[in-house]
Enzyme design. Structure first.
Site, short mmCIF file in Angstrom:
data_model
loop_
_atom_site.label_atom_id
_atom_site.label_comp_id
_atom_site.label_asym_id
_atom_site.label_seq_id
_atom_site.Cartn_x
_atom_site.Cartn_y
_atom_site.Cartn_z
N LYS A 1 -4.02 3.88 -12.41
CA LYS A 1 -2.86 3.78 -13.29
C LYS A 1 -3.17 3.90 -14.78
CE LYS A 1 -0.63 1.21 -9.82
NZ LYS A 1 -1.93 1.26 -9.09
N HIS B 1 -17.71 35.65 -31.06
CA HIS B 1 -18.86 34.94 -31.66
C HIS B 1 -18.51 34.37 -33.04
CE1 HIS B 1 -21.38 36.96 -28.56
NE2 HIS B 1 -20.58 38.00 -28.83
N SER C 1 -6.89 12.39 -48.86
CA SER C 1 -8.11 11.59 -48.89
C SER C 1 -7.90 10.41 -49.81
CB SER C 1 -9.27 12.45 -49.39
OG SER C 1 -10.29 11.64 -49.93
N GLU D 1 -7.33 17.98 -35.66
CA GLU D 1 -8.60 17.32 -35.29
C GLU D 1 -8.38 16.36 -34.12
OE1 GLU D 1 -11.09 16.28 -39.02
OE2 GLU D 1 -9.04 16.60 -39.68
N LYS E 1 -7.83 16.78 -51.66
CA LYS E 1 -7.93 17.07 -50.22
C LYS E 1 -6.59 17.12 -49.51
CE LYS E 1 -11.07 17.37 -47.87
NZ LYS E 1 -11.97 16.39 -47.29
N ASN F 1 0.81 -1.21 0.00
CA ASN F 1 0.00 0.00 0.00
C ASN F 1 0.85 1.27 0.00
OD1 ASN F 1 -2.04 -1.81 0.08
ND2 ASN F 1 -2.66 -1.41 2.21
N TYR G 1 -6.55 2.12 2.01
CA TYR G 1 -6.40 1.53 0.69
C TYR G 1 -7.59 0.66 0.34
CZ TYR G 1 -4.72 -1.09 -3.29
OH TYR G 1 -4.62 -1.64 -4.54
N1 ARG Z 1 -1.54 -3.58 -7.63
C1 ARG Z 1 -2.00 -2.83 -6.50
C2 ARG Z 1 -2.41 -1.43 -6.93
O1 ARG Z 1 -2.07 -1.07 -8.00
C3 ARG Z 1 -0.92 -2.76 -5.48
C4 ARG Z 1 -1.39 -2.57 -4.08
C5 ARG Z 1 -2.01 -3.83 -3.59
N2 ARG Z 1 -2.32 -3.76 -2.21
C6 ARG Z 1 -3.14 -4.60 -1.63
N3 ARG Z 1 -3.37 -4.44 -0.38
N4 ARG Z 1 -3.71 -5.56 -2.29
O2 ARG Z 1 -3.05 -0.73 -6.24
#
Ligand code: ARG
Length: 453
Positions: free
Chosen positions: A325, A156, A277, A290, A283, A110, A317
């Protein structure tokens, strides 16, 4: 035999469905350098406080180097029970050095994962700042190259008052400068160590979190272990800063799209930064611009998704947090690509200054200058607005050219009519931050100082 980190407590192994949902290794392995850096710092600290001998420390450090080399070279073999990068590195370190099993002393995944994510985000912010400043320099270079060129300014999306092209380009530059400020600000709160918070409550071992923080070049150390492992504000703030940067890139993109259209004709795109195009041979498409516009939606999505993930989480946690991520990695990758492509597009674009001037020199664009000229003669602005408005209405009704109507009016006359000549209006707004080329000269200096400061 490979086993889970919790095999002692469990009789059976994990189901396939659990592993498929639970494993973060497929995406968190890109944090392997940060994970190993965190472990190095932790092991050094363990030795400093007497929990590891120097030999133990050195053997784990050697094993960590070896694991880093294996992952870098692609020879590292991930195992089915490596649920995340922390597990994979620890498993391999322990295979190389039995003492590696002690590496997790006084640490939980954690505080480990939060540290890794902070290290990764800190590096990513630095990279995004560099690329944003690169685009700012390109805008500055184009602003300087634009000289006295001018174009209509819009409100505008209707022609409003002429402004220097340099002024328009730098307007986007200042927005990017604020994005850099926001990223730096987010970085300062990201740059705080949470190693030593343990699973949630700290440790009964004599750890020294300040020492670990120093080894990792963190500026600060957590004050509350619960907050330390539960806090993902830095992720949300960074996602917001990236989203707003993305919104600014989108607005730049939208203007490039308009300007590249046949109807505007203000810019001609370089072949290397535009597409054709498959069917229509004539084009030339502004795909980069875009996509700059389109990617902003995705960035906003990552921010909103993550805020929604966080909002109901009790301390501390929760596995939901693993969702921080993919959004972050994708947001950084997206912004990086967009910044690079837009930078290339803008630095190679040809500005068709004659087409811009032709649109900016329509007599009506100087109507405000006429009203302000009357103010200079002592008339109240509301009255002046009425006098000029009446001339505009009559000219539009076909009673004569605006210049002739202005010249014929005793309150206005030839001196006022001269303001309608091509290229005059844009020179009139000379106040600080104003749109005349003369005023922009000082702005360019301030912008450069901001970049170099
Ligand atoms: N892979 C987990 C994450 O990205 C890591 C932490 C996991 N901790 C736990 N108590 N299971 O958050």
């Amino acid at each position: 035999m490979s086993s889970t980190l919790w095999h002692g407590r469990f009789e059976g192994g994990p189901s396939e469905a659990l592993q498929a949902l639970n494993d973060s290794l497929p995406f968190d392995q890109r944090m392997f350098r940060e994970d190993i850096a965190g472990s190095r710092a932790h092991v050094r600290m363990l030795c400093d406080v007497g929990l590891f001998t120097e030999d133990e420390r050195d053997s784990v450090l050697t094993a960590l180097d070896a694991v880093e080399g294996e992952i870098e070279s692609g020879s590292f073999e991930f195992k089915v029970n490596d649920e995340d990068i922390h597990t994979a590195v620890e498993r391999r370190v322990t295979e190389l050095e039995t003492i590696g099993a002690k590496k997790h002393t006084g640490r939980s995944r954690n505080d480990q994962v939060a540290t890794d994510m902070r290290l990764w985000t800190r590096g990513a912010i630095d990279e995004v700042i560099d690329l944003t400043e690169r685009l700012m320099r390109t805008l500055l270079a184009q602003a300087e190259a634009a000289g006295d060129a001018y174009l209509p300014g819009y409100t505008h999306l209707q022609q409003a008052q002429p402004v220097a092209l340099s002024h328009h380009l730098l307007a986007h530059g200042w927005a990017l400068a604020r994005d850099v400020d926001r990223l730096r600000d987010a970085r300062s709160r990201t740059n705080v160590s949470v190693l030593g918070a343990g699973a949630l409550a700290g440790s009964s071992l004599p750890l020294d979190p300040e020492k670990t923080a120093a080894y990792l070049d963190f500026e600060g150390v957590f004050d509350n272990s619960l907050d330390g492992v539960a806090d993902r504000d830095f992720v949300a703030e960074t996602l917001f800063s990236l989203s707003l940067l993305g919104v600014h890139l989108s607005r730049i993109g939208e203007e490039l799209i308009l300007w590249a259209s046949t109807e505007f004709g203000f810019i001609t795109l370089d072949d290397g930064f535009s597409t054709g195009s498959s069917m229509m041979p004539q084009k030339k498409n502004p795909d980069i611009a875009e996509l700059a516009r389109g990617k902003a939606g995705r960035l906003i999505g990552h921010l909103v998704a993550f805020l929604a993930t966080l909002k109901g989480l009790p301390l501390t946690y929760n596995k939901d947090m693993q969702e921080d991520k993919e959004g972050m990695f994708d947001a950084v990758d997206t912004v990086r690509l967009t910044l690079l492509a837009l930078d290339g597009m803008i630095s190679t674009t040809t500005f068709n200054v004659d087409a811009m001037a032709a649109q900016a020199d329509t007599p009506y664009a100087a109507a405000t200058d006429l009203a302000e000229w009357l103010v200079g003669q002592g008339m109240a602005f509301r009255d002046a607005h009425g006098v000029v408005g009446e001339k505009v209405r009559r000219a539009l009704a076909g009673e004569g050219s605006l210049a002739d109507l202005v010249a014929a009016d005793p309150q206005l006359g030839d001196e006022a009519a001269a303001l309608l000549a091509p290229g005059v209006s844009v020179t009139r707004r000379t106040t600080r931050g104003g749109g005349s080329p003369a005023a922009v000269a000082a702005q360019i200096d301030r912008f450069r100082a901001r970049l170099d400061g």
